[in-house]
Design a protein around this motif. Structure first.
Motif, PDB file in Angstrom:
ATOM      1  N   GLY A 243       8.431  12.832   2.866  1.00  0.00           N
ATOM      2  CA  GLY A 243       8.737  11.677   2.039  1.00  0.00           C
ATOM      3  C   GLY A 243       7.631  10.654   2.129  1.00  0.00           C
ATOM      4  N   GLY A 244       7.557   9.788   1.125  1.00  0.00           N
ATOM      5  CA  GLY A 244       6.479   8.811   1.064  1.00  0.00           C
ATOM      6  C   GLY A 244       6.915   7.375   1.265  1.00  0.00           C
ATOM      7  N   TYR A 245       8.218   7.134   1.378  1.00  0.00           N
ATOM      8  CA  TYR A 245       8.673   5.764   1.634  1.00  0.00           C
ATOM      9  C   TYR A 245       8.590   5.465   3.130  1.00  0.00           C
ATOM     10  N   PRO A 246       8.273   4.230   3.510  1.00  0.00           N
ATOM     11  CA  PRO A 246       8.185   3.909   4.939  1.00  0.00           C
ATOM     12  C   PRO A 246       9.554   4.008   5.619  1.00  0.00           C
ATOM     13  N   VAL A 247       9.536   4.431   6.864  1.00  0.00           N
ATOM     14  CA  VAL A 247      10.756   4.593   7.656  1.00  0.00           C
ATOM     15  C   VAL A 247      10.836   3.437   8.648  1.00  0.00           C
ATOM     16  N   ILE A 248      11.908   2.659   8.545  1.00  0.00           N
ATOM     17  CA  ILE A 248      12.044   1.478   9.401  1.00  0.00           C
ATOM     18  C   ILE A 248      12.711   1.805  10.731  1.00  0.00           C
ATOM     19  N   ALA A 249      13.518   2.858  10.761  1.00  0.00           N
ATOM     20  CA  ALA A 249      14.231   3.217  11.988  1.00  0.00           C
ATOM     21  C   ALA A 249      14.671   4.674  11.897  1.00  0.00           C
ATOM     22  N   VAL A 250      15.072   5.229  13.027  1.00  0.00           N
ATOM     23  CA  VAL A 250      15.604   6.594  13.084  1.00  0.00           C
ATOM     24  C   VAL A 250      16.921   6.550  13.855  1.00  0.00           C
ATOM     25  N   VAL A 251      17.970   7.037  13.222  1.00  0.00           N
ATOM     26  CA  VAL A 251      19.293   7.069  13.837  1.00  0.00           C
ATOM     27  C   VAL A 251      19.320   8.119  14.937  1.00  0.00           C
ATOM     28  N   THR A 252      19.976   7.828  16.048  1.00  0.00           N
ATOM     29  CA  THR A 252      20.089   8.804  17.112  1.00  0.00           C
ATOM     30  C   THR A 252      20.912  10.003  16.654  1.00  0.00           C
ATOM     31  N   ASP A 253      20.624  11.157  17.244  1.00  0.00           N
ATOM     32  CA  ASP A 253      21.359  12.364  16.874  1.00  0.00           C
ATOM     33  C   ASP A 253      22.859  12.200  17.127  1.00  0.00           C
ATOM     34  N   ALA A 254      23.210  11.491  18.193  1.00  0.00           N
ATOM     35  CA  ALA A 254      24.622  11.314  18.532  1.00  0.00           C
ATOM     36  C   ALA A 254      25.364  10.475  17.501  1.00  0.00           C
ATOM     37  N   SER A 255      24.657   9.654  16.737  1.00  0.00           N
ATOM     38  CA  SER A 255      25.306   8.799  15.742  1.00  0.00           C
ATOM     39  C   SER A 255      25.355   9.417  14.345  1.00  0.00           C
ATOM     40  N   LEU A 256      24.606  10.520  14.148  1.00  0.00           N
ATOM     41  CA  LEU A 256      24.465  11.068  12.796  1.00  0.00           C
ATOM     42  C   LEU A 256      25.789  11.503  12.175  1.00  0.00           C
ATOM     43  N   ASP A 257      26.668  12.131  12.962  1.00  0.00           N
ATOM     44  CA  ASP A 257      27.908  12.662  12.404  1.00  0.00           C
ATOM     45  C   ASP A 257      28.747  11.579  11.737  1.00  0.00           C
ATOM     46  N   ALA A 258      28.636  10.341  12.216  1.00  0.00           N
ATOM     47  CA  ALA A 258      29.463   9.264  11.665  1.00  0.00           C
ATOM     48  C   ALA A 258      29.245   9.081  10.170  1.00  0.00           C
ATOM     49  N   PHE A 259      28.047   9.361   9.680  1.00  0.00           N
ATOM     50  CA  PHE A 259      27.764   9.148   8.256  1.00  0.00           C
ATOM     51  C   PHE A 259      28.544  10.102   7.360  1.00  0.00           C
ATOM     52  N   ALA A 260      28.989  11.241   7.889  1.00  0.00           N
ATOM     53  CA  ALA A 260      29.752  12.193   7.088  1.00  0.00           C
ATOM     54  C   ALA A 260      31.075  11.608   6.635  1.00  0.00           C
ATOM     55  N   GLN A 261      31.622  10.665   7.405  1.00  0.00           N
ATOM     56  CA  GLN A 261      32.971  10.168   7.138  1.00  0.00           C
ATOM     57  C   GLN A 261      33.003   8.753   6.566  1.00  0.00           C
ATOM     58  N   LEU A 262      31.839   8.155   6.317  1.00  0.00           N
ATOM     59  CA  LEU A 262      31.800   6.793   5.778  1.00  0.00           C
ATOM     60  C   LEU A 262      32.131   6.800   4.289  1.00  0.00           C
ATOM     61  N   ARG A 263      33.009   5.900   3.898  1.00  0.00           N
ATOM     62  CA  ARG A 263      33.452   5.809   2.501  1.00  0.00           C
ATOM     63  C   ARG A 263      32.713   4.682   1.788  1.00  0.00           C
ATOM     64  N   PRO A 264      32.565   4.757   0.446  1.00  0.00           N
ATOM     65  CA  PRO A 264      31.909   3.678  -0.290  1.00  0.00           C
ATOM     66  C   PRO A 264      32.543   2.323   0.033  1.00  0.00           C
ATOM     67  N   GLY A 265      31.681   1.345   0.282  1.00  0.00           N
ATOM     68  CA  GLY A 265      32.147   0.006   0.609  1.00  0.00           C
ATOM     69  C   GLY A 265      32.337  -0.238   2.092  1.00  0.00           C
TER      70      GLY A 265
ATOM     71  N   ASP B 154       0.839  -1.194   0.000  1.00  0.00           N
ATOM     72  CA  ASP B 154       0.000   0.000   0.000  1.00  0.00           C
ATOM     73  C   ASP B 154       0.878   1.250   0.000  1.00  0.00           C
ATOM     74  N   GLU B 155       0.456   2.258  -0.759  1.00  0.00           N
ATOM     75  CA  GLU B 155       1.199   3.511  -0.777  1.00  0.00           C
ATOM     76  C   GLU B 155       0.898   4.316   0.479  1.00  0.00           C
ATOM     77  N   LEU B 156       1.912   5.019   0.964  1.00  0.00           N
ATOM     78  CA  LEU B 156       1.759   5.840   2.158  1.00  0.00           C
ATOM     79  C   LEU B 156       1.609   7.301   1.777  1.00  0.00           C
ATOM     80  N   PRO B 157       0.844   8.058   2.564  1.00  0.00           N
ATOM     81  CA  PRO B 157       0.826   9.518   2.324  1.00  0.00           C
ATOM     82  C   PRO B 157       2.180  10.098   2.705  1.00  0.00           C
ATOM     83  N   SER B 158       2.519  11.213   2.074  1.00  0.00           N
ATOM     84  CA  SER B 158       3.778  11.870   2.386  1.00  0.00           C
ATOM     85  C   SER B 158       3.780  12.307   3.844  1.00  0.00           C
ATOM     86  N   GLU B 159       4.917  12.095   4.514  1.00  0.00           N
ATOM     87  CA  GLU B 159       5.041  12.416   5.930  1.00  0.00           C
ATOM     88  C   GLU B 159       6.275  13.279   6.171  1.00  0.00           C
ATOM     89  N   GLY B 160       6.285  13.975   7.307  1.00  0.00           N
ATOM     90  CA  GLY B 160       7.457  14.752   7.678  1.00  0.00           C
ATOM     91  C   GLY B 160       8.644  13.849   7.954  1.00  0.00           C
TER      92      GLY B 160
END
Length: 288
Positions: free
Chosen positions: A257-279, A226-232
């Motif tokens: 966005g309209g895709y389902p969200v399975i989880a939400v990353v904690t604010d304290a963990s967000l910065d780590a994604f800035a430094q992740l390299r492909p692979g 089922d399609e979801l309505p757009s959510e914040g």
């Protein structure tokens, strides 16, 4: 006379960033801001600036700058060869550049994004209270280009501190553990999919940017189609499109966005994604 810095070469992507423009989602405007907020804060502290002063986010390397009047600067975040007049300098430390000096960023060897802060901060256009460049909406200063001249401000509020060895840190090349909470839409996925999200190891896709970081791994199956309505949406929301491969929304994400969200990353963990390299590998863990 205002001190200035000239961009000789902008590299693949160099952007002016501060800590963003939160509070405007109701107008359709995301927060944007530095992906590695901790690195920008540290760079600013090292030169006596307020933590949110505008600096430069340098993706991978390639940025080359020529200094007008003498400046103090600091580089944090990714680790790699950063040269001052052809000589490699230490990172996470305040350095003085003389008039006419050239600062050059080589290719990052660990992590992905360097952060450059100049004592006094950069003088740039301010949009909705922020100098950050939002790559999705186009708000804020344009990406840096050869020939750009950046003014240096007078926002320093403290003396340059002595180096604290506890601030020294290099991004890891190994697997990274990320803390996350199950999202309200997690019940739209099969129990096996939710379990796999938290138990399996994911690989960072090269098809990632400041809007979102895509991951590859097991297909996360939904209970229905089922399609979801757009959510914040919040930064850190982990959307799952029909491919079943998750995307972690980052600083320049859309506010809905309209895709389902399975989880939400904690604010304290967000910065780590800035430094992740492909692979590179990512493991999600239940936040405590």
């Amino acid at each position: 006379m205002t001190t200035s810095i000239t961009v000789v070469d902008a590299g693949p992507l160099s952007l002016v960033q501060d800590l963003g423009r939160p509070g405007f989602a109701h107008l359709g405007v995301g927060a944007s801001g530095a992906l590695d907020r901790g690195a920008l804060r540290l760079a600013n502290r090292l030169v006596g600036n307020p933590e949110g002063a505008p600096g430069i986010e340098v993706t991978l390397g390639g940025l080359r700058l020529r200094v007008g009047d003498p400046i103090w600067f600091a580089v944090t975040g990714a680790w790699g060869p950063v040269l001052l007049d052809g000589r490699r300098i230490s990172l996470d430390d305040a350095r003085r550049a003389a008039s006419g000096s050239v600062i050059e960023f080589g290719t990052a060897e660990h992590g992905l994004r360097y952060y450059l802060a100049v004592r006094g901060g950069l003088k740039t256009d301010v949009v909705l209270g922020s100098s950050s460049t939002d790559t999705l909406s186009g708000l804020g200063p344009a990406a840096l280009a050869a020939g750009d001249v950046l003014g240096v401000g007078d926002t320093a509020t403290a003396p340059i501190p002595a180096l604290d060895p506890l601030t020294l840190w290099a991004p890891t090349d190994g697997a990274v553990d990320i803390q996350a909470h199950p999202a309200p839409r997690a019940d739209g996925f099969t129990p096996a999919a939710v379990a796999a999200f938290f138990e399996e190891e994911w690989s960072v896709s090269a098809d990632s940017n400041r809007i979102g970081l895509r991951l590859t791994g097991p297909v996360l199956a939904r209970r229905g189609d089922d399609e979801l309505p757009s959510e914040g949406m919040l930064a850190g929301s982990v959307q799952v499109p029909p491919s079943g491969q998750p995307t972690v929304l980052l600083a320049d994400h859309p506010v809905t966005g309209g895709y389902p969200v399975i989880a939400v990353v904690t604010d304290a963990s967000l910065d780590a994604f800035a430094q992740l390299r492909p692979g590179q590998k990512v493991r999600f863990r239940h936040a405590r």
